[in-house]
Write a protein that holds these residues in place. Structure first.
Motif, PDB file in Angstrom:
ATOM      1  N   GLY A  78      52.122  38.244  30.839  1.00  0.00           N
ATOM      2  CA  GLY A  78      53.367  37.558  31.145  1.00  0.00           C
ATOM      3  C   GLY A  78      53.251  36.645  32.349  1.00  0.00           C
ATOM      4  N   MET A  79      52.561  37.104  33.390  1.00  0.00           N
ATOM      5  CA  MET A  79      52.394  36.265  34.583  1.00  0.00           C
ATOM      6  C   MET A  79      51.512  35.053  34.293  1.00  0.00           C
ATOM      7  N   LEU A  80      50.476  35.259  33.489  1.00  0.00           N
ATOM      8  CA  LEU A  80      49.617  34.130  33.133  1.00  0.00           C
ATOM      9  C   LEU A  80      50.405  33.061  32.383  1.00  0.00           C
ATOM     10  N   THR A  82      54.061  32.775  32.250  1.00  0.00           N
ATOM     11  CA  THR A  82      55.276  32.285  32.911  1.00  0.00           C
ATOM     12  C   THR A  82      55.002  31.631  34.266  1.00  0.00           C
ATOM     13  N   LEU A  83      54.084  32.203  35.038  1.00  0.00           N
ATOM     14  CA  LEU A  83      53.804  31.673  36.373  1.00  0.00           C
ATOM     15  C   LEU A  83      52.689  30.625  36.363  1.00  0.00           C
ATOM     16  N   CYS A  84      51.622  30.921  35.626  1.00  0.00           N
ATOM     17  CA  CYS A  84      50.470  29.996  35.588  1.00  0.00           C
ATOM     18  C   CYS A  84      50.590  28.961  34.483  1.00  0.00           C
ATOM     19  N   LYS A  85      51.623  29.094  33.629  1.00  0.00           N
ATOM     20  CA  LYS A  85      51.896  28.139  32.540  1.00  0.00           C
ATOM     21  C   LYS A  85      50.726  28.026  31.550  1.00  0.00           C
ATOM     22  N   ILE A  86      50.036  29.135  31.335  1.00  0.00           N
ATOM     23  CA  ILE A  86      48.960  29.189  30.341  1.00  0.00           C
ATOM     24  C   ILE A  86      49.591  29.475  28.976  1.00  0.00           C
ATOM     25  N   PRO A  87      49.184  28.779  27.919  1.00  0.00           N
ATOM     26  CA  PRO A  87      49.769  29.011  26.586  1.00  0.00           C
ATOM     27  C   PRO A  87      49.649  30.473  26.159  1.00  0.00           C
ATOM     28  N   LEU A  90      46.230  31.818  24.661  1.00  0.00           N
ATOM     29  CA  LEU A  90      45.155  31.852  25.648  1.00  0.00           C
ATOM     30  C   LEU A  90      45.421  32.921  26.706  1.00  0.00           C
ATOM     31  N   ALA A  91      46.666  33.091  27.105  1.00  0.00           N
ATOM     32  CA  ALA A  91      47.006  34.125  28.090  1.00  0.00           C
ATOM     33  C   ALA A  91      46.658  35.504  27.559  1.00  0.00           C
ATOM     34  N   GLY A  92      46.977  35.763  26.281  1.00  0.00           N
ATOM     35  CA  GLY A  92      46.644  37.041  25.667  1.00  0.00           C
ATOM     36  C   GLY A  92      45.152  37.257  25.556  1.00  0.00           C
ATOM     37  N   ILE A  93      44.424  36.200  25.198  1.00  0.00           N
ATOM     38  CA  ILE A  93      42.963  36.312  25.071  1.00  0.00           C
ATOM     39  C   ILE A  93      42.329  36.624  26.423  1.00  0.00           C
ATOM     40  N   LEU A  94      42.798  35.959  27.465  1.00  0.00           N
ATOM     41  CA  LEU A  94      42.245  36.199  28.805  1.00  0.00           C
ATOM     42  C   LEU A  94      42.461  37.653  29.238  1.00  0.00           C
TER      43      LEU A  94
END
Length: 323
Positions: A78-80, A82-87, A90-94
């Motif tokens: 969620g932080m990746l 909402t805060l880092c604006k990562i799609p 990609l946020a889930g994969i990271l």
């Protein structure tokens, strides 16, 4: 007889994995968020529960610890986003990739057996004494999984039904329908996305903890392909029961879809399918299940168009005859 035993085990497995499918349903359907964290958070739940049990913790308490660990994993995604604006994807994969190493650090090795430790299933199994007439058809271990699985599934569905009827739950569902409209009404969508991801991955990890205790070990790779299994369960449930009806009915259909998926897999394996080809079979099954509603809807629209065309032609012919 072997097929019957396989189906019995598949029903219990389907209920336990159905908890994970409910978690994926929150992000996939309600939030419209393509979250791939599940492959990592599922294994995290198993790893946390297993290491705590090996070190003498109560199996039930280890389940709540797994819930917390899954919620933290969802918070990272969620932080990746909402805060880092990562799609979302990609946020889930990271997060998923990072959890692989974290799970190894939690367990200390890639596989952690629980054969010499008490689990919630072994404790309930010791307390159950089946009559001889029943034990011919249903083993104690399968009955234990069914009892615990049904009890947990009912509680989870009831809690989800209550939560998504609250103000914050309704805001999460509204965010999935139209995020811009929700923002225009003064709701912080970053908060709703964060809560939904934490809840979803908490359920994923909880399911992973249950599966690890049921199968007697936790493995760092136990979550690989979990997202496909969850989607198969969701889609099968929707194909069988449809996407209409009450919210409780839709939640129940997901667990039923998970059971159906496990039964299909068990029967296919008994008929001779190699376990190496199971992932391919699952992918084909999901593809077919996703295509059926679209094909049926297209066929329905064609029939309606044909009917409307015939009615228009009839009216035109009647108008010509009158004139």
């Amino acid at each position: 007889m072997s097929i019957l035993l396989s189906v019995e085990g598949a029903i219990g497995q389907g209920i336990l994995w159905g908890i994970m499918a409910l978690g994926v349903y929150i992000t996939f359907r309600l939030l419209d968020f393509a979250d791939l964290t599940v492959d990592g958070s599922f294994a995290t739940g198993g790893a946390v529960s297993a290491i705590l049990i090996v070190n003498g913790a109560d199996p039930v308490l280890s389940l709540f610890a797994a819930l917390l660990a899954g919620a933290l994993a969802g918070a990272v995604t969620g932080m990746l986003n909402t805060l880092c604006k990562i799609p979302p994807i990609l946020a889930g994969i990271l997060t998923q990739i990072g959890l692989y190493s974290i799970n190894l650090m939690i367990m200390g090795k890639s596989n952690l057996p629980l054969l010499n430790s008490d689990t919630i299933f072994s404790k309930v199994s010791q307390a159950i004494h089946l009559p001889r007439s029943v034990s011919r058809w249903l083993s104690t271990s399968n009955l234990t999984v069914l009892i615990i699985g049904i009890l947990v599934a009912v509680i989870v569905i009831a809690l989800l039904y209550w939560f998504f009827g609250t103000e914050i739950g309704s805001a999460i569902r509204a965010t999935g329908n139209n995020e811009h409209m929700v923002r225009a009404n003064g709701i912080n969508t970053n908060v709703t996305i964060m809560i939904a991801l934490m809840l979803s991955n908490a359920l994923n990890a909880f399911s992973g903890a249950l599966v690890a205790q049921q199968q007697g070990y936790a493995d760092v790779k136990m979550g690989i392909g979990a997202i496909v299994i969850a989607l198969a369960s969701i889609v099968l449930g929707e194909v069988i029961f449809g996407r209409k009806g009450g919210f409780a009915r839709r939640l129940s259909s997901i667990v039923t879809g998970s059971i159906c998926y496990r039964i299909i897999v068990a029967i296919v394996l008994q008929l001779g399918l190699s376990a190496d080809n199971l992932k391919l079979f699952t992918a084909i099954l999901v593809g077919i299940a996703l295509s059926i509603p679209i094909m049926m809807e297209g066929s329905k629209q064609k029939k309606m168009y044909k009917k409307m065309t015939e009615e228009v032609d009839g009216i035109e012919e009647a108008f010509r005859a009158d004139s």
